[in-house]
Design an enzyme around this catalytic site. Sequence first.
Site, PDB file in Angstrom:
ATOM      1  N   CYS A   1       0.823  -1.213   0.000  1.00 18.87           N
ATOM      2  CA  CYS A   1       0.000   0.000   0.000  1.00 18.87           C
ATOM      3  C   CYS A   1       0.853   1.258   0.000  1.00 18.87           C
ATOM      4  CB  CYS A   1      -0.949   0.000   1.186  1.00 18.87           C
ATOM      5  SG  CYS A   1      -0.139   0.078   2.814  1.00 18.87           S
TER       6      CYS A   1
ATOM      7  N   HIS B   1      -2.053   0.800   7.822  1.00 22.36           N
ATOM      8  CA  HIS B   1      -2.292   1.138   6.420  1.00 22.36           C
ATOM      9  C   HIS B   1      -1.828   2.567   6.174  1.00 22.36           C
ATOM     10  CE1 HIS B   1      -3.970   0.319   2.541  1.00 22.36           C
ATOM     11  NE2 HIS B   1      -4.904   1.272   2.610  1.00 22.36           N
TER      12      HIS B   1
ATOM     13  N   ASN C   1     -12.064   8.413  -1.615  1.00 22.98           N
ATOM     14  CA  ASN C   1     -11.368   9.540  -1.014  1.00 22.98           C
ATOM     15  C   ASN C   1     -12.023   9.841   0.321  1.00 22.98           C
ATOM     16  OD1 ASN C   1      -9.633   9.828  -3.195  1.00 22.98           O
ATOM     17  ND2 ASN C   1     -11.033  11.196  -4.271  1.00 22.98           N
TER      18      ASN C   1
END
Length: 727
Positions: free
Chosen positions: A128, A271, A296
């Site tokens: 990520c 994350h 978003n």
Amino acid sequence: MNDWHEFNAAIKSIYCNAEGDSSSIINRLVGLAMKSEDSTFIEAVLVLKENVSKVDKQLRFLWLTSTINSRFYPPIPISEASPVSWNKTEYCAPGTEELQRRYPGRAKLQNEEDYSGGIEQCRDVPDCSLVASLINLRSKNLNLPLIKQISSTKYHVNLSFNGSNKRLVTVDISQIPTSVDGKQLSLKSNDISDKIGELALLLVSKGTYSTDGSNISIDTYRLSGFLPEITQVNSYPFEKLWKFHKSNLCLMGAGTGNRSNDMIKPLVENHDYSIIDITYDSRLVKLRDPRNSALNVEISYEQYLKNFKQLYLNWNQEKLFKRSQVLHFRYDTSRYNKFSIVADKPLFHLVNNSKVTETVWLLLESHLQDEGSQENRSVSFLNEAPECIICPIEPPVECGGNHIGLQLVKLRLDAETERLLYCYSTTNNNFSIHSFSVVKEICFQRLKDTKSLFAKVLFSFPYEIEGKASFDTCNFFQNPTFELEVHSEQDYQVLMDAACISTSSHDLINIQVYYFNDYELIKPIMFDNHYQPGQGLKQDVPILTNVKYMIVCSTYGPPASTEFELLASIRLSSSWRLISGITLRSVNLIYGTYPYHCRNRFHWKETSDKLKIQMTLPTKKYSTNKLFIRVVPVESSARLRMRCNIFEPESALCVYECQEYRTCPSGGIVIPDLEVSRTNIVVLMIERSVPISSCLPTEGQLDELELFVGSSQKIRIEKYSDDVIPK
């Protein structure tokens, strides 16, 4: 392509071999170029011929640190690289049996030109932070990393690692793990360069798609060379964050870390997210989830503080600074970590020669190592040296990169000032320190000449000392002794620090400083009666340059270690640049400075307070002998007082006279530099002030003493009359 393969082999040989004449290699390449019709090859040979004389140690270091997991990544810009591979395999393996089962096929990397979404992470590749880094780069229209196609299935990529932002990584896109329904282990993007950038970094990091994870700052640095800063989310107020975002000087991201379950949805723990916008009026932070290009997340600044752990910034150094340089070095723990003090570490000198205050940034970069090395368990940092550089090392108060191998240090130097820095690592590794400044008056270099700053000597304690030798015993003078002198053109008073360090924390250590002619050890400078575990430290000792001093190191009990180090240093505030050198050497002053030594023990008779010892000198006529005499009781006692006189037995002429009885000091009673001439026999008479029968029961036997005599010529010690009974 055979010419290019030979070119690669030649350039590797030239840059990696410190010795040997490279002219024959160059001549062979020139011969190939003369026969070649490839203008690119001809130009490459001519450039190499011109640059071969410019190869220095730092450049050679970069080439020698190019191998990771058996793959070679030379520091070559893609514009100058040959169109052939440096390695046999240039694609990633699946990494796990599960990924191998789900992606059994191998196919060419798909070019998803019709894909309409944004960059999105493949759920089966735990990268990520890498995908978020690419999202940030594309949001600022930055075409990084640099990529060049060299064949239908191979690309050259320049990444930043191991001291260079031009590490050449070649990727083969023909072997991408592919599922039966055509899904590939690759991020989603309508630009194949994003996929190639991901593949290149995965190849270098681990060589598989089963990564251990990273963070945005690390991956953005690898992809772009932008300086990584890792800090707590509350390190900067909202106004600062907004200015950073609007400045276009940096890329921003945030990591949740291992947070609790009260995290707001749709955020998840462990994350990384890209920060793609910050709104000043509403104080909103807009985040992009790399796993979902359509997601978003807008949160308030307060929610940002509550739900995130780390802030990631990557600064565009080309916009911030005009000048840069880099130093490369090897950290060897067997050399630098034997003793945990600043002076034993690699030291670096930073000077601002300008007339105004300047900003300097330093990036400490740990080099990537082979898989299975101790890199992931390593701690490394760059820190400013304290005033006392022989103090134990301390990690910086704010050091976000000391566990990940990339630490950014921001400094402001006043006009015409300097800083001393040191590097520490828990493991063996190669390092690079990149320095960045606006003006050329900033000088950053490795401090190799440390003779004006500190001196050190390794030693062990002698085994011949019987019993304790702490400063409260009569054996204290037999401890390791060292001569210290600080040299300068003019005489100054400076502050000196001294430390005696053991490899064992079980040793209780003390150090004392004396003037060099204080043979009896009567007047220690700044006496300290403490014994400290593992390290004896004496700070801020005022001394004069060009004057000799004596340092005595002792342990409270028998030493547990066989390795000790003594260091003496000048305070950084004591104008150490005016010092021309520091001398620190082991000396044996038990017998003074004379070459011939005699040692013996003697008993007092129970019925006498006098002890006479005859010293027979060479019979050479007119010869002069110099003596150094040290008288020491075998047992220490504050009640025992003595005096010493020396006379010629035939004439009864007194050669040395002392009328007062004295308590015996730590170094015994010393008669230094006594000249004896025109006689071959002298008698030392030692008198005590109290009879043995009146000693305390706890004082042991006070009827025994030891005599140490140093002389310029050989002498012999023997009994005189019946008063002496040699033992």
